[in-house]
Design a protein around this motif. Sequence first.
Motif, PDB file in Angstrom:
ATOM      1  N   LEU A  37       5.963   4.180  -1.756  1.00 37.54           N
ATOM      2  CA  LEU A  37       5.586   4.238  -0.347  1.00 37.54           C
ATOM      3  C   LEU A  37       4.123   3.825  -0.160  1.00 37.54           C
ATOM      4  O   LEU A  37       3.786   3.058   0.745  1.00 37.54           O
ATOM      5  N   THR A  38       3.273   4.332  -1.017  1.00 38.73           N
ATOM      6  CA  THR A  38       1.857   3.983  -0.935  1.00 38.73           C
ATOM      7  C   THR A  38       1.653   2.485  -1.155  1.00 38.73           C
ATOM      8  O   THR A  38       0.898   1.824  -0.432  1.00 38.73           O
ATOM      9  N   ALA A  39       2.359   1.927  -2.166  1.00 40.61           N
ATOM     10  CA  ALA A  39       2.240   0.497  -2.458  1.00 40.61           C
ATOM     11  C   ALA A  39       2.732  -0.365  -1.300  1.00 40.61           C
ATOM     12  O   ALA A  39       2.239  -1.478  -1.084  1.00 40.61           O
ATOM     13  N   ALA A  40       3.702   0.170  -0.544  1.00 40.97           N
ATOM     14  CA  ALA A  40       4.259  -0.574   0.590  1.00 40.97           C
ATOM     15  C   ALA A  40       3.403  -0.446   1.842  1.00 40.97           C
ATOM     16  O   ALA A  40       3.738  -1.014   2.882  1.00 40.97           O
ATOM     17  N   GLY A  41       2.311   0.319   1.758  1.00 43.37           N
ATOM     18  CA  GLY A  41       1.406   0.448   2.884  1.00 43.37           C
ATOM     19  C   GLY A  41       1.637   1.652   3.761  1.00 43.37           C
ATOM     20  O   GLY A  41       1.048   1.751   4.845  1.00 43.37           O
ATOM     21  N   CYS A  42       2.468   2.583   3.310  1.00 41.93           N
ATOM     22  CA  CYS A  42       2.713   3.786   4.111  1.00 41.93           C
ATOM     23  C   CYS A  42       1.462   4.677   4.118  1.00 41.93           C
ATOM     24  O   CYS A  42       0.828   4.898   3.082  1.00 41.93           O
ATOM     25  N   GLU A  43       1.135   5.194   5.283  1.00 41.17           N
ATOM     26  CA  GLU A  43      -0.023   6.076   5.434  1.00 41.17           C
ATOM     27  C   GLU A  43       0.400   7.515   5.146  1.00 41.17           C
ATOM     28  O   GLU A  43       0.608   8.323   6.054  1.00 41.17           O
TER      29      GLU A  43
END
Length: 338
Positions: free
Chosen positions: A255-261
Motif C-alpha cells: 500500500l505504501t509503495a502504491a502511494g497510499c497515505e
Amino acid sequence: MRLSTPRWWYRRERSHAPVTRMLLRPLSWIWAGATARRIAKATPVDPGAPVISVGNLTVGGSGKTPVARELLRLLRAEGIEAQGLTRGHGGRLEGPERVDPATHSAVDVGDEPLLLASEAPVWVARDRPAGARAAVAEGAAVLVMDDGHQNPSLNKALSLIVVDGETRDDEWPFGDGAVFPSGPMREPLAKGLARADAVVVLLPDDAPGLDPELRAVFGDLPVFIARLEPAGPPPPGPQLGFAGIAKPWKVERALTAAGCELVDFASFPDHAAFSDGDLKALADQAEARGAGLVTTEKDWVRLPAEWRDRVAAWPVAARFEDEAAVMVLLRRVVAPPA
C-alpha cells in the motif's frame, strides 16, 4: 483461536527466537514425517480431466490463489473450460459444492474460493476427488487445484510451486528451512521441489527482479516470474489499513509503495473472522485520525455485509512476465478446443 504468523519464521538466521525454534523442532519432525507418510501411501485418482496443481512449500502467504486465478483466466481466454477446485479453507460447507458468489459467503465456502469464482466456475470439496468428478460431470475440461501440492489424492498433469520471491534484509521465503511449527515449511524443501514440474516466483510490482541466490535454489526446474500488480490505485486521502492474511506486513509495504497515505496499519491472523467489535475499533481509530479504512480484496469478502460500504477493497492480480512461455507449458497439458 487463530494465531498470527511469527515474523521470525522468515528469518534465515537462527539467532531469531532461538529457544522457541529449538523447543518446537521435535514437533517439526513429527509433522514432516506424517506428511511424507501420507503422500507415500496415497493412491491418486484420475478424475477424467487434467489437473493443474497450484501449491506451495510454506504455510500460507506465497500467493497461490492469485496465481490460480490468473491460470484460470489464461486458460478460459483460450476457450478451454477450466474450473477451479479447492478445499474451501475456513468455510462450513464440505461439498462438493459449486461456489455461487451471489448466495455464498466466506462463512460458507471460505474467502479464496470467492476470489477464484470471479474468474471461473469453482468447486469446494473436502474430498478433492469427489469435487473433481463433480466438476468434470459439469463440463470441466481442466481443473486448477488451489493449494494442492501436499494433497496426493488426484493425479496431477502439472504441479506448480508458488514462491514468495520478495527478499530483503535477512528475510528469506523458506526461513532457516525448518518445518512447521519451528518454521514456515510444510515439508523439507528438497522433498517438495522433487515433486514439482515448475516454479512460479511471485514478486511485488516494484521489485527489481529475481534474486539470483533464490533462483539457484530451484536447480533445473523451469522458473516463471509473476508480478502482483494493483488492479487500481489505493483510495485517496488518509487511510487506516488492515489485513488478516499470512503476511500482513507485505500488504502494508505494498500500500505504501502504491502511494497510499497510511496513518496506521493493523494486522490480524490469516483468514481472521472480523468481529463487529474489531471493526468498530478500527472505525473509531480511523475517524479520530480523519482517515478511511482499506483492506485487501481477500479480507473484504470476509467482512459482514453491513461493513462493506464502509471499507475500501484494494484488489491485486498476478500477471506473468512471460505469458507466452506459461501458455506453452499449459498447452502441453490441455490443448484448446478445435
